[in-house]
Motif scaffolding. Structure first.
Motif, PDB file in Angstrom:
ATOM      1  N   TRP A 127      60.965  30.990  47.065  1.00 26.89           N
ATOM      2  CA  TRP A 127      61.202  30.970  48.541  1.00 26.89           C
ATOM      3  C   TRP A 127      61.044  29.776  48.752  1.00 26.89           C
ATOM      4  O   TRP A 127      59.958  28.818  48.241  1.00 26.89           O
ATOM      5  CB  TRP A 127      60.570  31.861  48.927  1.00 26.89           C
ATOM      6  CG  TRP A 127      60.036  33.253  49.178  1.00 26.89           C
ATOM      7  CD1 TRP A 127      58.854  33.923  48.227  1.00 26.89           C
ATOM      8  CD2 TRP A 127      60.542  34.211  48.837  1.00 26.89           C
ATOM      9  NE1 TRP A 127      59.760  35.109  47.531  1.00 26.89           N
ATOM     10  CE2 TRP A 127      60.820  35.818  48.274  1.00 26.89           C
ATOM     11  CE3 TRP A 127      62.005  34.117  49.690  1.00 26.89           C
ATOM     12  CZ2 TRP A 127      61.593  36.450  48.606  1.00 26.89           C
ATOM     13  CZ3 TRP A 127      63.539  35.532  49.482  1.00 26.89           C
ATOM     14  CH2 TRP A 127      62.553  37.003  49.218  1.00 26.89           C
ATOM     15  N   ASP A 128      61.286  29.160  50.104  1.00 27.30           N
ATOM     16  CA  ASP A 128      61.331  28.215  50.676  1.00 27.30           C
ATOM     17  C   ASP A 128      60.248  29.051  51.807  1.00 27.30           C
ATOM     18  O   ASP A 128      61.144  29.542  52.826  1.00 27.30           O
ATOM     19  CB  ASP A 128      62.233  27.361  50.901  1.00 27.30           C
ATOM     20  CG  ASP A 128      62.996  26.495  50.651  1.00 27.30           C
ATOM     21  OD1 ASP A 128      62.436  26.063  49.355  1.00 27.30           O
ATOM     22  OD2 ASP A 128      64.425  26.271  50.269  1.00 27.30           O
ATOM     23  N   TRP A 129      59.446  28.083  52.403  1.00 23.10           N
ATOM     24  CA  TRP A 129      58.359  28.692  53.474  1.00 23.10           C
ATOM     25  C   TRP A 129      57.993  27.186  54.591  1.00 23.10           C
ATOM     26  O   TRP A 129      58.047  26.092  54.303  1.00 23.10           O
ATOM     27  CB  TRP A 129      56.730  29.120  52.876  1.00 23.10           C
ATOM     28  CG  TRP A 129      56.963  30.217  52.379  1.00 23.10           C
ATOM     29  CD1 TRP A 129      56.450  29.945  51.078  1.00 23.10           C
ATOM     30  CD2 TRP A 129      56.525  31.195  52.396  1.00 23.10           C
ATOM     31  NE1 TRP A 129      57.082  31.473  50.323  1.00 23.10           N
ATOM     32  CE2 TRP A 129      56.127  32.208  51.260  1.00 23.10           C
ATOM     33  CE3 TRP A 129      56.557  32.249  54.210  1.00 23.10           C
ATOM     34  CZ2 TRP A 129      56.650  33.432  52.222  1.00 23.10           C
ATOM     35  CZ3 TRP A 129      55.967  33.769  53.572  1.00 23.10           C
ATOM     36  CH2 TRP A 129      56.069  34.372  52.757  1.00 23.10           C
ATOM     37  N   ALA A 130      57.935  28.232  56.062  1.00 17.92           N
ATOM     38  CA  ALA A 130      57.478  27.091  57.276  1.00 17.92           C
ATOM     39  C   ALA A 130      56.381  27.689  57.963  1.00 17.92           C
ATOM     40  O   ALA A 130      56.696  28.550  58.191  1.00 17.92           O
ATOM     41  CB  ALA A 130      59.242  26.840  57.616  1.00 17.92           C
ATOM     42  N   LEU A 131      56.233  26.760  58.480  1.00 20.84           N
ATOM     43  CA  LEU A 131      54.313  26.856  59.464  1.00 20.84           C
ATOM     44  C   LEU A 131      54.325  26.393  60.045  1.00 20.84           C
ATOM     45  O   LEU A 131      54.410  25.282  60.025  1.00 20.84           O
ATOM     46  CB  LEU A 131      53.512  27.773  57.976  1.00 20.84           C
ATOM     47  CG  LEU A 131      52.582  28.067  59.412  1.00 20.84           C
ATOM     48  CD1 LEU A 131      52.820  29.191  59.419  1.00 20.84           C
ATOM     49  CD2 LEU A 131      50.962  28.030  58.371  1.00 20.84           C
ATOM     50  N   THR A 132      54.173  26.918  61.792  1.00 22.33           N
ATOM     51  CA  THR A 132      54.187  25.906  62.749  1.00 22.33           C
ATOM     52  C   THR A 132      52.853  26.487  63.997  1.00 22.33           C
ATOM     53  O   THR A 132      53.238  27.878  63.590  1.00 22.33           O
ATOM     54  CB  THR A 132      55.604  25.239  63.547  1.00 22.33           C
ATOM     55  OG1 THR A 132      54.958  24.014  64.577  1.00 22.33           O
ATOM     56  CG2 THR A 132      56.151  26.448  64.071  1.00 22.33           C
ATOM     57  N   PHE A 133      51.812  26.045  64.597  1.00 20.05           N
ATOM     58  CA  PHE A 133      50.888  26.097  65.016  1.00 20.05           C
ATOM     59  C   PHE A 133      51.699  25.633  66.201  1.00 20.05           C
ATOM     60  O   PHE A 133      51.105  24.197  66.473  1.00 20.05           O
ATOM     61  CB  PHE A 133      49.789  26.600  64.990  1.00 20.05           C
ATOM     62  CG  PHE A 133      49.774  27.041  63.692  1.00 20.05           C
ATOM     63  CD1 PHE A 133      49.474  28.172  63.972  1.00 20.05           C
ATOM     64  CD2 PHE A 133      48.899  26.234  62.135  1.00 20.05           C
ATOM     65  CE1 PHE A 133      48.734  29.249  62.688  1.00 20.05           C
ATOM     66  CE2 PHE A 133      48.896  28.021  61.651  1.00 20.05           C
ATOM     67  CZ  PHE A 133      48.634  29.009  61.949  1.00 20.05           C
TER      68      PHE A 133
END
Length: 342
Positions: A316-322
């Motif tokens: 997988w490619d993952w992306a995360l932001t807050f």
């Protein structure tokens, strides 16, 4: 309203269509107006708080309603007004300048600064603290069902010693009470707008037609600020206030960073059953976003304001932001481990 002040020779009230035409178009020659306007809610004078939206490249709207000092709630005493066609001057009851509108420019004043904000006249909006009564009614406003249909025939009265027409407008289905209007018979200007069910009143308390004004009333020759300068000042004041609050907490409570563990709820907005890709909100209310897709070298445009973390596993490619507070690095690593290393 009591009709007893009408003489026996008073004209018959107009039809609703005729009255609407008078409110929208007025007489053949637009008269000058001056006087005083106040806005009431029940037994209390009100200060209306107006939100606004400015699209990219446009100046912030300039509202005709009186502006209290930044961050303060003040009672809206009657304001004094002068209108000559598109030109306008508004003062507070003590004579403090509030707004000047010239042929091309608006100058907006407040009690916290020595210089007004200069904006193009196209930014002007008639709204706030009863000042909507200064403008002619917009015909587009009567295209729907929001106070657009009379409950009965037009009546006659006197208001501020002037012949006037009265009409009550039915509310739309989602509002409980009708609206009452008193319209000046000569000019078509709404002299009073009431909602007796809610106890709200916008009204002229002094209304004078046809005076000749000194053109200097509608010009400002002093120093000015731009809308961008005003925005920068407000942002600086906001940041200074936040810094002061943080400093107080640090000095009076603790200077150590506060760290807590949270269980993040997950709201999946979209997913692909075949590929396993998804995009979801984290936390309540949404604290951030999480997304994955099958591993790929293609560009991955998520449309997020910012992507603080991206990583790749074998599948997988993952992306995360807050959006606001960033968790500690060890918390981010713990979250990655929970999501799996496959």
């Amino acid at each position: 309203m009591d009709d007893s002040n009408w003489t026996d020779r008073a004209p018959e009230p107009p039809s609703w269509v005729e009255l609407l035409t008078l409110m929208v178009h007025g007489p053949d020659s637009e008269p000058t107006l001056r006087g005083a306007i106040r806005s009431w809610h029940g037994d209390q004078e009100t200060t209306e708080q107006l939100g606004w939206v400015a699209y990219s490249g446009e100046p912030p709207p300039v509202f005709t309603g009186s502006r209290p000092s930044i961050g303060q709630q003040q009672a809206a005493a009657p304001i004094r007004v002068w209108r000559d066609g598109p030109r306008l001057r508004i003062e507070e009851s003590d004579g403090t300048l509030n707004l000047i509108v010239g042929d091309t420019t608006c100058w907006q004043f407040d009690r916290d600064h020595d210089t007004p904000v200069a904006s193009p006249r196209t930014a002007l909006r008639y709204a706030g603290n009863g000042t909507g009564l200064l403008a002619r009614r917009d015909p587009a406003g009567f295209a729907g069902d929001d106070f657009t249909r009379p409950t009965g025939p037009v009546g006659g009265t006197t208001f501020l010693g002037r012949p006037a027409w009265t009409v009550e407008l039915a509310p739309p289905a989602h509002k409980p009470h009708p609206m009452q209007l008193v319209v000046d018979a000569e000019t078509g200007i709404v002299l009073q707008q009431r909602n007796d069910g809610f106890g709200t009143v916008d009204e002229w308390v002094e209304f004078i037609v046809g005076d000749k004004f000194d053109p200097a009333l509608f010009v400002w020759d002093g120093r000015t600020r731009s809308p961008d300068e005003e925005t920068a000042e407000l942002e600086a004041e906001w940041e200074a206030d936040l810094a002061g609050r943080r400093q107080w907490f640090s000095e009076n409570v603790t200077a150590a960073p506060l760290r807590v563990e949270l269980d993040l709820t997950v709201l999946v907005h979209e997913y692909n059953e075949a590929t396993g890709a998804f995009e979801a909100s984290l936390g309540e209310p949404g604290m951030g976003m999480l997304a994955r897709r099958p591993r790929s070298d293609a560009v991955w445009e998520l449309g997020w304001a910012q992507t603080q973390h991206r990583w790749r596993t074998t599948r997988w490619d993952w992306a995360l932001t807050f959006y606001h507070d960033e968790p500690a690095p060890q918390s981010i690593e713990a979250l990655k481990r929970q999501l799996g290393a496959d």
